[in-house]
Design a protein around this motif. Structure first.
Motif, PDB file in Angstrom:
ATOM      1  N   ALA A  38      50.729  38.798  39.406  1.00  0.00           N
ATOM      2  CA  ALA A  38      51.734  38.945  38.355  1.00  0.00           C
ATOM      3  C   ALA A  38      51.467  40.278  37.674  1.00  0.00           C
ATOM      4  O   ALA A  38      50.316  40.609  37.377  1.00  0.00           O
ATOM      5  CB  ALA A  38      51.643  37.803  37.351  1.00  0.00           C
ATOM      6  N   GLY A  39      52.502  41.082  37.469  1.00  0.00           N
ATOM      7  CA  GLY A  39      52.317  42.404  36.899  1.00  0.00           C
ATOM      8  C   GLY A  39      53.000  42.559  35.558  1.00  0.00           C
ATOM      9  O   GLY A  39      53.879  41.777  35.191  1.00  0.00           O
ATOM     10  N   PHE A  40      52.584  43.566  34.809  1.00  0.00           N
ATOM     11  CA  PHE A  40      53.232  43.855  33.528  1.00  0.00           C
ATOM     12  C   PHE A  40      53.331  45.359  33.327  1.00  0.00           C
ATOM     13  O   PHE A  40      52.560  46.140  33.888  1.00  0.00           O
ATOM     14  CB  PHE A  40      52.477  43.212  32.357  1.00  0.00           C
ATOM     15  N   GLN A  41      54.323  45.760  32.542  1.00  0.00           N
ATOM     16  CA  GLN A  41      54.509  47.145  32.109  1.00  0.00           C
ATOM     17  C   GLN A  41      54.813  47.115  30.622  1.00  0.00           C
ATOM     18  O   GLN A  41      55.695  46.373  30.186  1.00  0.00           O
ATOM     19  CB  GLN A  41      55.681  47.803  32.852  1.00  0.00           C
ATOM     20  N   MET A  42      54.080  47.916  29.843  1.00  0.00           N
ATOM     21  CA  MET A  42      54.286  47.973  28.405  1.00  0.00           C
ATOM     22  C   MET A  42      54.455  49.430  28.005  1.00  0.00           C
ATOM     23  O   MET A  42      53.569  50.251  28.264  1.00  0.00           O
ATOM     24  CB  MET A  42      53.100  47.343  27.672  1.00  0.00           C
ATOM     25  N   PHE A  67      57.351  41.736  32.146  1.00  0.00           N
ATOM     26  CA  PHE A  67      56.408  40.891  32.878  1.00  0.00           C
ATOM     27  C   PHE A  67      57.071  40.461  34.182  1.00  0.00           C
ATOM     28  O   PHE A  67      58.220  40.002  34.187  1.00  0.00           O
ATOM     29  CB  PHE A  67      56.029  39.660  32.044  1.00  0.00           C
ATOM     30  N   LEU A  68      56.354  40.623  35.297  1.00  0.00           N
ATOM     31  CA  LEU A  68      56.863  40.259  36.614  1.00  0.00           C
ATOM     32  C   LEU A  68      55.942  39.175  37.186  1.00  0.00           C
ATOM     33  O   LEU A  68      54.931  39.482  37.823  1.00  0.00           O
ATOM     34  CB  LEU A  68      56.916  41.482  37.531  1.00  0.00           C
ATOM     35  N   PRO A  69      56.250  37.906  36.933  1.00  0.00           N
ATOM     36  CA  PRO A  69      55.315  36.823  37.258  1.00  0.00           C
ATOM     37  C   PRO A  69      55.091  36.589  38.740  1.00  0.00           C
ATOM     38  O   PRO A  69      54.122  35.929  39.119  1.00  0.00           O
ATOM     39  CB  PRO A  69      55.956  35.599  36.605  1.00  0.00           C
ATOM     40  N   PRO A 131      53.568  24.668  38.824  1.00  0.00           N
ATOM     41  CA  PRO A 131      55.036  24.724  38.865  1.00  0.00           C
ATOM     42  C   PRO A 131      55.634  25.403  37.644  1.00  0.00           C
ATOM     43  O   PRO A 131      56.735  25.953  37.720  1.00  0.00           O
ATOM     44  CB  PRO A 131      55.449  23.250  38.960  1.00  0.00           C
ATOM     45  N   LEU A 132      54.927  25.387  36.531  1.00  0.00           N
ATOM     46  CA  LEU A 132      55.394  26.086  35.330  1.00  0.00           C
ATOM     47  C   LEU A 132      55.586  27.568  35.625  1.00  0.00           C
ATOM     48  O   LEU A 132      56.577  28.175  35.210  1.00  0.00           O
ATOM     49  CB  LEU A 132      54.382  25.870  34.212  1.00  0.00           C
ATOM     50  N   LEU A 133      54.642  28.187  36.350  1.00  0.00           N
ATOM     51  CA  LEU A 133      54.739  29.603  36.669  1.00  0.00           C
ATOM     52  C   LEU A 133      55.737  29.865  37.785  1.00  0.00           C
ATOM     53  O   LEU A 133      56.415  30.892  37.797  1.00  0.00           O
ATOM     54  CB  LEU A 133      53.358  30.139  37.065  1.00  0.00           C
ATOM     55  N   LEU A 134      55.851  28.930  38.724  1.00  0.00           N
ATOM     56  CA  LEU A 134      56.755  29.117  39.851  1.00  0.00           C
ATOM     57  C   LEU A 134      58.214  29.143  39.415  1.00  0.00           C
ATOM     58  O   LEU A 134      59.067  29.717  40.103  1.00  0.00           O
ATOM     59  CB  LEU A 134      56.541  28.011  40.887  1.00  0.00           C
ATOM     60  N   THR A 135      58.516  28.508  38.277  1.00  0.00           N
ATOM     61  CA  THR A 135      59.911  28.449  37.825  1.00  0.00           C
ATOM     62  C   THR A 135      60.300  29.628  36.945  1.00  0.00           C
ATOM     63  O   THR A 135      61.468  29.717  36.534  1.00  0.00           O
ATOM     64  CB  THR A 135      60.163  27.147  37.054  1.00  0.00           C
ATOM     65  N   LEU A 178      43.524  41.137  28.208  1.00  0.00           N
ATOM     66  CA  LEU A 178      44.549  40.928  29.231  1.00  0.00           C
ATOM     67  C   LEU A 178      44.941  39.461  29.319  1.00  0.00           C
ATOM     68  O   LEU A 178      46.118  39.124  29.472  1.00  0.00           O
ATOM     69  CB  LEU A 178      44.053  41.440  30.583  1.00  0.00           C
ATOM     70  N   ASP A 179      43.966  38.570  29.236  1.00  0.00           N
ATOM     71  CA  ASP A 179      44.282  37.140  29.208  1.00  0.00           C
ATOM     72  C   ASP A 179      45.101  36.787  27.967  1.00  0.00           C
ATOM     73  O   ASP A 179      46.037  35.974  28.020  1.00  0.00           O
ATOM     74  CB  ASP A 179      43.000  36.307  29.245  1.00  0.00           C
ATOM     75  N   THR A 180      44.748  37.393  26.848  1.00  0.00           N
ATOM     76  CA  THR A 180      45.492  37.160  25.607  1.00  0.00           C
ATOM     77  C   THR A 180      46.933  37.629  25.748  1.00  0.00           C
ATOM     78  O   THR A 180      47.876  36.932  25.327  1.00  0.00           O
ATOM     79  CB  THR A 180      44.806  37.893  24.442  1.00  0.00           C
ATOM     80  N   LEU A 181      47.122  38.802  26.345  1.00  0.00           N
ATOM     81  CA  LEU A 181      48.472  39.310  26.562  1.00  0.00           C
ATOM     82  C   LEU A 181      49.297  38.355  27.418  1.00  0.00           C
ATOM     83  O   LEU A 181      50.464  38.090  27.125  1.00  0.00           O
ATOM     84  CB  LEU A 181      48.410  40.673  27.252  1.00  0.00           C
ATOM     85  N   LEU A 182      48.698  37.856  28.492  1.00  0.00           N
ATOM     86  CA  LEU A 182      49.418  36.938  29.378  1.00  0.00           C
ATOM     87  C   LEU A 182      49.873  35.696  28.619  1.00  0.00           C
ATOM     88  O   LEU A 182      51.027  35.262  28.737  1.00  0.00           O
ATOM     89  CB  LEU A 182      48.520  36.551  30.554  1.00  0.00           C
ATOM     90  N   LEU A 183      48.993  35.125  27.815  1.00  0.00           N
ATOM     91  CA  LEU A 183      49.354  33.937  27.053  1.00  0.00           C
ATOM     92  C   LEU A 183      50.423  34.241  26.004  1.00  0.00           C
ATOM     93  O   LEU A 183      51.353  33.443  25.800  1.00  0.00           O
ATOM     94  CB  LEU A 183      48.108  33.344  26.392  1.00  0.00           C
TER      95      LEU A 183
END
Length: 311
Positions: A38-42, A67-69, A131-135, A178-183
């Motif tokens: 999963a990628g991100f750009q800020m 965010f590109l999950p 499945p939460l992330l897959l959707t 980075l974990d904090t950002l994801l959450l």
């Protein structure tokens, strides 16, 4: 137990990667698809455009978060008309692979306006993908607004400061941020779905009091001898209405989700600990190591011992 935190802890693997990149117009950078990530750009400074093969160009301004999950391929450029000649940037790009102890990357063009981007990626375990992330959609865009998402803006600023000026402890601080950002990104997206009248699936499930109560009970104690009736009691509903509601919102019947979560938790313990199989079996609700091994093989296609050895 917080379900969203649990999901991220189980699904993410390895060390997340990040770098602060400074581009001078004209510029364009292709980011290759990276399955299992999963990628991100800020956008920290300036502006740019996000270009995707099957979507209209999206303008990004300072403070915007993308965010590109599902690790989708995309391009960033100073203009939609810029010819992208830079090589594809993937997981093996040394400038993005391990930037924890380096200065930010400077990729010069012809001295035009500067755009500074904080970019990175999380490695996900496909076999434990929740499945939460897959959707989630292929692209989540959180536009900058002065009065919204102060926690996310603060975390971005802290991460940018660590990458630009590494100090003692940076190697520990960066992965935690980075974990904090994801959450934060996931929390904001799920919250924003609630204002939509047609919200369904996991966005609705996490904010539906009866279903959320049952999910918290499963995550709090997956080893408990749960039945549909017991989970319905946690939800404050009778058995049949609860089962229908749970399946409608999560896509799985209650006991189906319980078994999946037990096996997913077991897989993480096999890969991240030296605990004996009997201990892991007990922690996910099996009194018999033999029964646990059979259930694990049905779920993952390989016995637990072999799964651990193949790490």
């Amino acid at each position: 137990m917080d379900v969203l935190s649990d999901v991220v802890a189980v699904t993410r693997t390895g060390r997340p990667r990040s770098a602060q990149v400074r581009w001078h117009a004209p510029w364009g950078q292709e980011f290759a698809p990276v399955p299992g990530s999963a990628g991100f750009q800020m956008i920290l400074q300036g502006s740019c455009w996000l270009l995707s093969p099957d979507a209209e160009p999206v303008r990004l301004d300072a403070g915007d978060v993308v965010f590109l999950p599902h690790g989708s391929g995309h391009t960033l450029a100073d203009s939609p008309e810029t010819l992208v000649t830079a090589p594809a940037c993937g997981p093996d790009d040394p400038q993005l692979h391990d930037a924890y102890a380096s200065d930010d990357v400077d990729r010069s063009g012809d001295g035009g306006p500067v755009t500074v981007v904080l970019c990175g990626a999380y490695q996900l375990a496909p076999s434990r993908a929740h499945p939460l992330l897959l959707t989630l959609p292929d692209l989540i865009h959180l536009p900058a607004r002065p009065d919204r998402h102060p926690e996310l803006r603060s975390a971005v600023a802290l991460l940018a400061a660590e990458l630009e000026n590494p100090r003692l402890g940076t190697d520990a601080v960066v992965p935690a941020l980075l974990d904090t950002l994801l959450l934060y990104i996931l929390r904001i997206w799920f919250k924003e779905q609630l204002v939509r009248e047609d919200t369904t699936g996991w966005a609705a499930a996490l904010n539906d009091p009866p279903v959320a109560a049952a999910l918290r009970a499963i995550h709090r104690d997956p080893a408990a001898p749960w039945t549909v009736a017991k989970l319905a009691a946690e939800a404050g509903l009778s058995r049949a209405p609860f089962a229908r509601r749970f399946a409608m919102l999560t896509g799985q019947p209650p006991l189906g989700y319980l078994t999946w979560w037990r096996m997913t938790t077991a897989a993480r313990l096999l890969r991240t600990s030296d605990a004996p199989l009997r201990s892991i079996a007990t922690r996910v609700g099996y009194t018999s190591e033999f029964a646990f091994a059979n259930a694990f093989k049905r779920s993952h296609g390989t016995p637990p011992g072999a799964y651990r050895r193949n790490d």
